[in-house]
Design a protein around this motif. Structure first.
Motif, PDB file in Angstrom:
ATOM      1  N   VAL A   2      32.326  31.671 -34.979  1.00  0.00           N
ATOM      2  CA  VAL A   2      32.120  30.786 -33.823  1.00  0.00           C
ATOM      3  C   VAL A   2      32.579  31.559 -32.593  1.00  0.00           C
ATOM      4  CG1 VAL A   2      32.795  28.607 -32.746  1.00  0.00           C
ATOM      5  CG2 VAL A   2      32.433  28.714 -35.230  1.00  0.00           C
ATOM      6  N   ASP A   3      31.720  31.641 -31.578  1.00  0.00           N
ATOM      7  CA  ASP A   3      32.025  32.503 -30.432  1.00  0.00           C
ATOM      8  C   ASP A   3      33.184  31.994 -29.595  1.00  0.00           C
ATOM      9  OD1 ASP A   3      29.657  34.305 -30.742  1.00  0.00           O
ATOM     10  OD2 ASP A   3      28.625  32.384 -30.537  1.00  0.00           O
ATOM     11  N   ILE A   4      33.181  30.681 -29.342  1.00  0.00           N
ATOM     12  CA  ILE A   4      34.181  30.135 -28.416  1.00  0.00           C
ATOM     13  C   ILE A   4      34.747  28.841 -29.002  1.00  0.00           C
ATOM     14  CG2 ILE A   4      34.569  29.263 -26.074  1.00  0.00           C
ATOM     15  CD1 ILE A   4      32.200  30.962 -25.118  1.00  0.00           C
ATOM     16  N   ILE A   5      36.080  28.781 -29.102  1.00  0.00           N
ATOM     17  CA  ILE A   5      36.716  27.576 -29.643  1.00  0.00           C
ATOM     18  C   ILE A   5      37.617  26.973 -28.575  1.00  0.00           C
ATOM     19  CG2 ILE A   5      38.191  26.632 -31.466  1.00  0.00           C
ATOM     20  CD1 ILE A   5      37.599  29.229 -33.067  1.00  0.00           C
ATOM     21  N   MET A   6      37.351  25.709 -28.276  1.00  0.00           N
ATOM     22  CA  MET A   6      38.239  24.990 -27.367  1.00  0.00           C
ATOM     23  C   MET A   6      39.156  24.112 -28.227  1.00  0.00           C
ATOM     24  SD  MET A   6      38.495  21.669 -26.398  1.00  0.00           S
ATOM     25  CE  MET A   6      39.060  20.667 -25.065  1.00  0.00           C
ATOM     26  N   GLY A   7      40.395  23.972 -27.814  1.00  0.00           N
ATOM     27  CA  GLY A   7      41.299  23.088 -28.543  1.00  0.00           C
ATOM     28  C   GLY A   7      42.288  22.489 -27.569  1.00  0.00           C
ATOM     29  N   THR A   8      42.960  21.423 -28.001  1.00  0.00           N
ATOM     30  CA  THR A   8      43.931  20.801 -27.090  1.00  0.00           C
ATOM     31  C   THR A   8      45.331  20.836 -27.690  1.00  0.00           C
ATOM     32  OG1 THR A   8      43.502  18.601 -27.985  1.00  0.00           O
ATOM     33  CG2 THR A   8      42.220  19.252 -26.085  1.00  0.00           C
ATOM     34  N   MET A   9      46.309  20.749 -26.807  1.00  0.00           N
ATOM     35  CA  MET A   9      47.709  20.697 -27.249  1.00  0.00           C
ATOM     36  C   MET A   9      48.276  19.289 -27.117  1.00  0.00           C
ATOM     37  SD  MET A   9      47.691  24.171 -25.505  1.00  0.00           S
ATOM     38  CE  MET A   9      48.762  23.990 -24.128  1.00  0.00           C
ATOM     39  N   GLY A  10      47.446  18.339 -26.661  1.00  0.00           N
ATOM     40  CA  GLY A  10      47.919  16.971 -26.435  1.00  0.00           C
ATOM     41  C   GLY A  10      47.725  16.066 -27.641  1.00  0.00           C
ATOM     42  N   LYS A  11      47.122  16.581 -28.694  1.00  0.00           N
ATOM     43  CA  LYS A  11      46.850  15.719 -29.854  1.00  0.00           C
ATOM     44  C   LYS A  11      47.791  16.135 -30.996  1.00  0.00           C
ATOM     45  CE  LYS A  11      42.366  14.332 -28.195  1.00  0.00           C
ATOM     46  NZ  LYS A  11      42.321  14.913 -26.850  1.00  0.00           N
ATOM     47  N   GLY A  62      51.142  17.502 -30.192  1.00  0.00           N
ATOM     48  CA  GLY A  62      52.128  16.562 -29.632  1.00  0.00           C
ATOM     49  C   GLY A  62      52.592  16.892 -28.219  1.00  0.00           C
ATOM     50  N   CYS A  63      51.879  17.763 -27.509  1.00  0.00           N
ATOM     51  CA  CYS A  63      52.347  18.160 -26.169  1.00  0.00           C
ATOM     52  C   CYS A  63      51.315  17.774 -25.117  1.00  0.00           C
ATOM     53  CB  CYS A  63      52.641  19.654 -26.154  1.00  0.00           C
ATOM     54  SG  CYS A  63      54.017  20.088 -27.250  1.00  0.00           S
ATOM     55  N   PHE A  64      50.691  18.743 -24.512  1.00  0.00           N
ATOM     56  CA  PHE A  64      49.736  18.494 -23.431  1.00  0.00           C
ATOM     57  C   PHE A  64      49.034  19.804 -23.128  1.00  0.00           C
ATOM     58  CE2 PHE A  64      48.812  17.891 -18.795  1.00  0.00           C
ATOM     59  CZ  PHE A  64      48.029  16.761 -18.911  1.00  0.00           C
ATOM     60  N   GLY A  65      47.831  19.714 -22.558  1.00  0.00           N
ATOM     61  CA  GLY A  65      47.131  20.939 -22.169  1.00  0.00           C
ATOM     62  C   GLY A  65      46.093  21.340 -23.192  1.00  0.00           C
ATOM     63  N   ALA A  66      45.459  22.487 -22.949  1.00  0.00           N
ATOM     64  CA  ALA A  66      44.364  22.909 -23.806  1.00  0.00           C
ATOM     65  C   ALA A  66      44.175  24.413 -23.730  1.00  0.00           C
ATOM     66  CB  ALA A  66      43.082  22.199 -23.382  1.00  0.00           C
ATOM     67  N   PHE A  67      43.248  24.913 -24.543  1.00  0.00           N
ATOM     68  CA  PHE A  67      42.978  26.355 -24.522  1.00  0.00           C
ATOM     69  C   PHE A  67      41.518  26.626 -24.858  1.00  0.00           C
ATOM     70  CE2 PHE A  67      44.475  25.105 -28.722  1.00  0.00           C
ATOM     71  CZ  PHE A  67      43.479  25.578 -29.541  1.00  0.00           C
ATOM     72  N   ILE A  68      41.075  27.793 -24.437  1.00  0.00           N
ATOM     73  CA  ILE A  68      39.789  28.325 -24.878  1.00  0.00           C
ATOM     74  C   ILE A  68      40.111  29.621 -25.604  1.00  0.00           C
ATOM     75  CG2 ILE A  68      37.552  29.273 -24.180  1.00  0.00           C
ATOM     76  CD1 ILE A  68      37.719  26.383 -23.330  1.00  0.00           C
ATOM     77  N   ALA A  69      39.663  29.732 -26.856  1.00  0.00           N
ATOM     78  CA  ALA A  69      39.921  30.938 -27.640  1.00  0.00           C
ATOM     79  C   ALA A  69      38.608  31.677 -27.883  1.00  0.00           C
ATOM     80  CB  ALA A  69      40.578  30.567 -28.968  1.00  0.00           C
ATOM     81  N   GLY A  70      38.655  32.993 -27.756  1.00  0.00           N
ATOM     82  CA  GLY A  70      37.453  33.815 -27.960  1.00  0.00           C
ATOM     83  C   GLY A  70      37.826  35.275 -27.767  1.00  0.00           C
ATOM     84  N   THR A  71      36.918  36.041 -27.169  1.00  0.00           N
ATOM     85  CA  THR A  71      37.214  37.467 -26.980  1.00  0.00           C
ATOM     86  C   THR A  71      38.128  37.669 -25.764  1.00  0.00           C
ATOM     87  OG1 THR A  71      35.335  37.756 -25.502  1.00  0.00           O
ATOM     88  CG2 THR A  71      34.942  38.166 -27.852  1.00  0.00           C
ATOM     89  N   GLY A  72      38.713  38.869 -25.694  1.00  0.00           N
ATOM     90  CA  GLY A  72      39.513  39.224 -24.525  1.00  0.00           C
ATOM     91  C   GLY A  72      38.649  39.249 -23.266  1.00  0.00           C
ATOM     92  N   GLU A  73      37.400  39.660 -23.461  1.00  0.00           N
ATOM     93  CA  GLU A  73      36.479  39.718 -22.321  1.00  0.00           C
ATOM     94  C   GLU A  73      36.191  38.313 -21.774  1.00  0.00           C
ATOM     95  OE1 GLU A  73      32.671  42.327 -22.311  1.00  0.00           O
ATOM     96  OE2 GLU A  73      32.034  40.270 -22.694  1.00  0.00           O
ATOM     97  N   LEU A  74      36.016  37.354 -22.705  1.00  0.00           N
ATOM     98  CA  LEU A  74      35.800  35.965 -22.279  1.00  0.00           C
ATOM     99  C   LEU A  74      37.002  35.484 -21.456  1.00  0.00           C
ATOM    100  CD1 LEU A  74      34.232  33.187 -22.519  1.00  0.00           C
ATOM    101  CD2 LEU A  74      35.762  32.703 -24.447  1.00  0.00           C
ATOM    102  N   ARG A  75      38.202  35.811 -21.945  1.00  0.00           N
ATOM    103  CA  ARG A  75      39.414  35.390 -21.217  1.00  0.00           C
ATOM    104  C   ARG A  75      39.400  35.932 -19.787  1.00  0.00           C
ATOM    105  NH1 ARG A  75      44.587  37.372 -20.219  1.00  0.00           N
ATOM    106  NH2 ARG A  75      46.111  35.690 -19.988  1.00  0.00           N
ATOM    107  N   GLU A  76      39.088  37.220 -19.655  1.00  0.00           N
ATOM    108  CA  GLU A  76      39.051  37.832 -18.311  1.00  0.00           C
ATOM    109  C   GLU A  76      37.988  37.145 -17.444  1.00  0.00           C
ATOM    110  OE1 GLU A  76      41.064  40.180 -16.941  1.00  0.00           O
ATOM    111  OE2 GLU A  76      42.167  39.812 -18.804  1.00  0.00           O
TER     112      GLU A  76
END
Ligand code: PMP
Length: 389
Positions: A227-236, A239-253
Motif C-alpha cells: 500500500v503506497d500511503i497509509i493514514m492513521g490516527t493517534m486519537g483512537k 488514546g491520544c490525539f493527532g494523526a500521521f501519513i506513512a509512506g516513502t521518505g520522498e512523500l514525507r518531504e
C-alpha cells in the motif's frame, strides 16, 4: 428570529438535529452522564490507552519538560525532537520508510489528498469513505469517481476507461467508520498494481486494533509493502490525539512542502506526541489488551446476532445495529441512555438515508458482565421499538 432558525427547524424536522452531551470523563468505560453512572459504548479508545498510567505519565512528563503548547507550526518554531522520534516509531510500526505527523486525521486526509492530486488527476473513492476523504477529494480539484461500497468490479470498469490522467489514485477507509467492515484490500492492491494507480488507505480504526501485532488493516491482510500511503490516527486506539501519513521518505518531504494542513497550523502539543510514543510501546508490550478487545467483540457481536439484530458486515470493534429511520434510532439511543448505556444514534449525513443505526464501539476494558447487561438492555429496547420480535 435569528438567521439560522429556519435551517435549524428543518434539521430538527428531519430528525437530524445534533446536541452535545457532557460526560464526566472519556476514560471509562463507566462514565457519569448527568450525574448517572453510564457504560460507555461509543468511544474509539479501543484499547483503553487514554487512561493507561504509563501513557498519562509520559504526557505529564512532556508538559514538565517542554510546556503545554508548541508555539507555532513545525516549519516555523514548533519542531521539538520528539516529533521525529514519533515519526520514526510510526514508520517502523507501519512498515514504511517514513511518516509525517498531522494535527488531526481530518487534516491529514484533506492535506494529503489536496497535495497529491490536482486538476488532470483522478481519484477513485469508495462510496462510504470518511467525510475527511470526501472533503480532501473536493479540495484537490481532481476528477472524482465514486465506486459503490467495496465494489471491485465497478472500480475496475472505471479504471478501464483510461482517460490519460496524470495521476490515478484509489482511496479507501481500511475499516469503515460507520459500518465496521473491512476494505477488500487484496483486490484493491491488485487493481492499483494492474492500472498503475497510487493506493491510499485511511487506517484510522485499524491502527492498534487489527493484525497480529496491531499494526492495522495492511498487516491483517498480510500486505505489508503493497500500500503506497497509509493514514492513521493517534486519537483512537492510541488514546491520544493527532494523526500521521506513512509512506516513502520522498512523500514525507513532498507533504512538508505541499500539504497546507501541515504547513499552516500549529504543531501538536508535546504532551500528545509523548503520549503517542508511549502508546505505541504499550501496544507492543501488552498484546493481551488486543486479545481482550477481540474476545469482547466476538462475544458482543454474536450476542446481538442471536437476539436478532442486523449488524451489517461488521468485522471489527465497530458494531452497527441497523434501525432504518433516523427518529427511531434517536429514540432508542435516548431510552438506552436512560437505562445507563451510552450508545450513539448515527444518522444522515454520516450514513445514507434510511440506514440510521446505533453504533456500538467495543473496548478492551469492558467487563464481561457489563456487556451482558448491555445486551439485555438492547434486547429490551429493540423489542419495545419493534426492531426485533
Ligand atoms: N478517518 C476516519 C475513517 C475516521 O473515522 C476519522 C475520525 N472520525 C477520521 C479520519 C478523522 O480523524 P480525527 O478524529 O483524528 O480528525
Amino acid at each position: 428570529m435569528g438567521i439560522f432558525k429556519l435551517d435549524l427547524l428543518q434539521i430538527e424536522e428531519a430528525g437530524h438535529y445534533r446536541r452535545l452531551r457532557e460526560i464526566s470523563s472519556q476514560s471509562g468505560p463507566r462514565v457519569l452522564v448527568d450525574g448517572k453512572e453510564t457504560l460507555m459504548l461509543a468511544s474509539n479508545d479501543y484499547l483503553g490507552l487514554c487512561s493507561h498510567p504509563a501513557v498519562k505519565q509520559a504526557a505529564e512528563k512532556a508538559i514538565k519538560d517542554w510546556g503545554t503548547g508548541s508555539g507555532a507550526s513545525r516549519l516555523i518554531s514548533g519542531n521539538t525532537g520528539i516529533f521525529r522520534e514519533l515519526e520514526k516509531k510510526i514508520a517502523h510500526f507501519k512498515g514504511t520508510e517514513d511518516a509525517l505527523i498531522f494535527s488531526t486525521g481530518y487534516m491529514a486526509n484533506i492535506g494529503l489528498l489536496s497535495a497529491v492530486a490536482d486538476k488532470g488527476d483522478v481519484i477513485y473513492s469508495d462510496a462510504l469513505n470518511h467525510a475527511s476523504i470526501i472533503d480532501g477529494c473536493r479540495l484537490s480539484r481532481a476528477q472524482i469517481e465514486i465506486f459503490p461500497h467495496k465494489n471491485r468490479d465497478h472500480l475496475e470498469s472505471l479504471l478501464k476507461k483510461g482517460t490519460p490522467f496524470r495521476r490515478r489514485i484509489i482511496v479507501t477507509d481500511g475499516v469503515f467508520s460507520m459500518d465496521g467492515d473491512l476494505a477488500p484490500l487484496p483486490q484493491l492492491v491488485e487493481l492499483a498494481q494492474s492500472y498503475s494507480a497510487i493506493l491510499i488507505i485511511d487506517d484510522a480504526h485499524g491502527t492498534g486494533v487489527l493484525g497480529s501485532r496491531g499494526r492495522g488493516t495492511v498487516e491483517h491482510f498480510g500486505l505489508d509493502g503493497n500500500v503506497d500511503i497509509i493514514m492513521g490516527t493517534m486519537g483512537k486506539a492510541l488514546g491520544c490525539f493527532g494523526a500521521f501519513i506513512a509512506g516513502t521518505g520522498e512523500l514525507r518531504e513532498y507533504l512538508i512542502n505541499r500539504a497546507r494542513t501541515f504547513i499552516f497550523t500549529t504543531a501538536l502539543p508535546p504532551s500528545v506526541v509523548a503520549g503517542a510514543i508511549e502508546s505505541l510501546h504499550v501496544i507492543e508490550q501488552e498484546p493481551q489488551r488486543r486479545g481482550a478487545l477481540w474476545s469482547n467483540v466476538s462475544f458482543f457481536r454474536t450476542g446481538l446476532q442471536k437476539i436478532g439484530f442486523n449488524t451489517l458486515e461488521s468485522a471489527t470493534p465497530i458494531i452497527p445495529i441497523l434501525i432504518g429511520e433516523a427518529r427511531k434510532a434517536v429514540a432508542i439511543a435516548h431510552d438506552l441512555m436512560k437505562d445507563g448505556f451510552f450508545i450513539q444514534a448515527i444518522r444522515p449525513p454520516a450514513v445514507p438515508e434510511g440506514t440510521s443505526r446505533l453504533r456500538v464501539t467495543i473496548m478492551a476494558t469492558h467487563a464481561h458482565e457489563d456487556l451482558e447487561r448491555a445486551l439485555e438492555a438492547l434486547e429490551k429496547e429493540g423489542k419495545k421499538h419493534k426492531i426485533i420480535n
